[in-house]
Design an enzyme around this catalytic site. Sequence first.
Site, PDB file in Angstrom:
ATOM      1  N   PHE A 151     -32.444   8.022  21.037  1.00 18.84           N
ATOM      2  CA  PHE A 151     -33.848   8.003  20.629  1.00 18.84           C
ATOM      3  C   PHE A 151     -34.088   7.083  19.431  1.00 18.84           C
ATOM      4  O   PHE A 151     -34.955   7.343  18.595  1.00 18.84           O
ATOM      5  CB  PHE A 151     -34.346   9.423  20.333  1.00 18.84           C
ATOM      6  CG  PHE A 151     -33.789  10.449  21.275  1.00 18.84           C
ATOM      7  CD1 PHE A 151     -34.022  10.339  22.640  1.00 18.84           C
ATOM      8  CD2 PHE A 151     -32.986  11.476  20.821  1.00 18.84           C
ATOM      9  CE1 PHE A 151     -33.481  11.261  23.533  1.00 18.84           C
ATOM     10  CE2 PHE A 151     -32.431  12.396  21.698  1.00 18.84           C
ATOM     11  CZ  PHE A 151     -32.689  12.281  23.059  1.00 18.84           C
ATOM     12  N   CYS A 152     -33.299   6.011  19.352  1.00 21.90           N
ATOM     13  CA  CYS A 152     -33.404   5.035  18.255  1.00 21.90           C
ATOM     14  C   CYS A 152     -33.229   5.699  16.902  1.00 21.90           C
ATOM     15  O   CYS A 152     -33.778   5.246  15.894  1.00 21.90           O
ATOM     16  CB  CYS A 152     -34.739   4.289  18.306  1.00 21.90           C
ATOM     17  SG  CYS A 152     -34.941   3.254  19.762  1.00 21.90           S
TER      18      CYS A 152
END
Length: 477
Positions: A382-383
């Site tokens: 999710f970065c």
Amino acid sequence: MYPDYASTARVDEIRAADYSRLDDAGDAYLDYTGACLYAASQIRAHGALLESSLLGNPHSASPASLSATHLVERSRRAVLDWFNAGDEYTAVFTLNATGALKHVGESYPFAPGGRFLLTADNHNSVNGIREFAVVRGAAVSYVPLTMPELRIDETRLESMLAGAATDAANLFAFPAQSNFTGVKHPLELVERAHARGWDVLLDAAAFVPTNRLDLQRVQPDFVSVSFYKMFGYPTGVGCLLVRESALPRLRRPWFSGGTVNFATVGGTRHLLSPGEAGFEDGTLNFLSIAAVEIGLRQLERIGIDTIQTRVRCLTDWVLKELVEMRHSNGRPMVRIYGPLTTKMRGAIVTMNLYDPAGHLLDYRRVEELAGEQRISLRTGCFCNPGAGEIAEGITDEDVAAALEIREDLTLARFLEIVTARGGKSAGAIRVSFGLASNFADADRFVQFVKSFRDQSRLAIGTATFDIESCRVIRDGS
């Protein structure tokens, strides 16, 4: 179990009218942190506006240009009003939240003696600002997280805030809500940092879709938001809210069309436009910006407090269900990242699944199987690599070993390596609720997870992980 859920019945009415495509197609949408869903009425209203208007490039005084400028400024005012910013903030339209964060990174006066302090729980678009700081000689430090709830270590934060030189530019960055765990970090940290002489950058992209941010009560110097995460449409438009007192500290390293009052080739001089105009590069996406006010009206129509109540109930119910899931041999099926209650926690539930022997199930295959049942969720890191690394205990040695094995390292290859080394994961499964979520969506996911009981077919490697060692007892003891 949740009596106040009944007070959110308006969401069901609006879902039936404005988001009927969900139930018509049999979809369970559980990726609101990735992108909110737009309402059919938003599209109709925007289409009617475009159909009835003559809108041209705003950088002119023609009737078409003035009409476009009027709509842009109307949306700008609507944004400032939504966040109760008064006249103390400037709203700079950007391509997205990442564009807003890049403005701060490239324009903040990092210099030797100054510091950039950020939490380990941050989106990569915030992590990337460290590159600007390093190039200009500022020191970069990360505030660690506490286990197992993955909250900011406030004791360490206090000592790190106290260690900055007061005669230098110092910037502290943190998310109002983690996009990995859903943890809501204390907004009081803004004033605590201010009291130590720091400027504060608040990443609010994951927070504001389901929570009210009142800029009269909390006053960070810079705030990044993304409108498609708030109300789905339009994409390609974000915003940087800049406190008026902090705006003079930003110095742009370049200029472009639309950002200067004057530029000359012969004299190699330019005068940057004041206020937001100096940061809105080129021609604004004026047709889409006109839809921002429409989206804010949709949020107002549903009610941000109503949304918050509904997603809190759904999140708490899902957490309770997942924590209780066991294989026949008594082993837990699910590991939850972050708190197991909704106290200071948003509408995000991130997890990994394990087989009866404690082997990690491949979250990529879990996502594929969910898709076959028309359940939309998200997997990966999710970065936000920091939160996942701390949760899984991934060390510098793990990273170095992986890079030694594969120079062309990707997240998928890293997952295989760290799983083999110690049963660790380099990613997870995330579900998130939003403005059109209902109990059927939550129950669909819970029943889907139950289908993995006593299953080993998606297990990765042979290393095991003791989920119980990472549990936090529900009553907090």
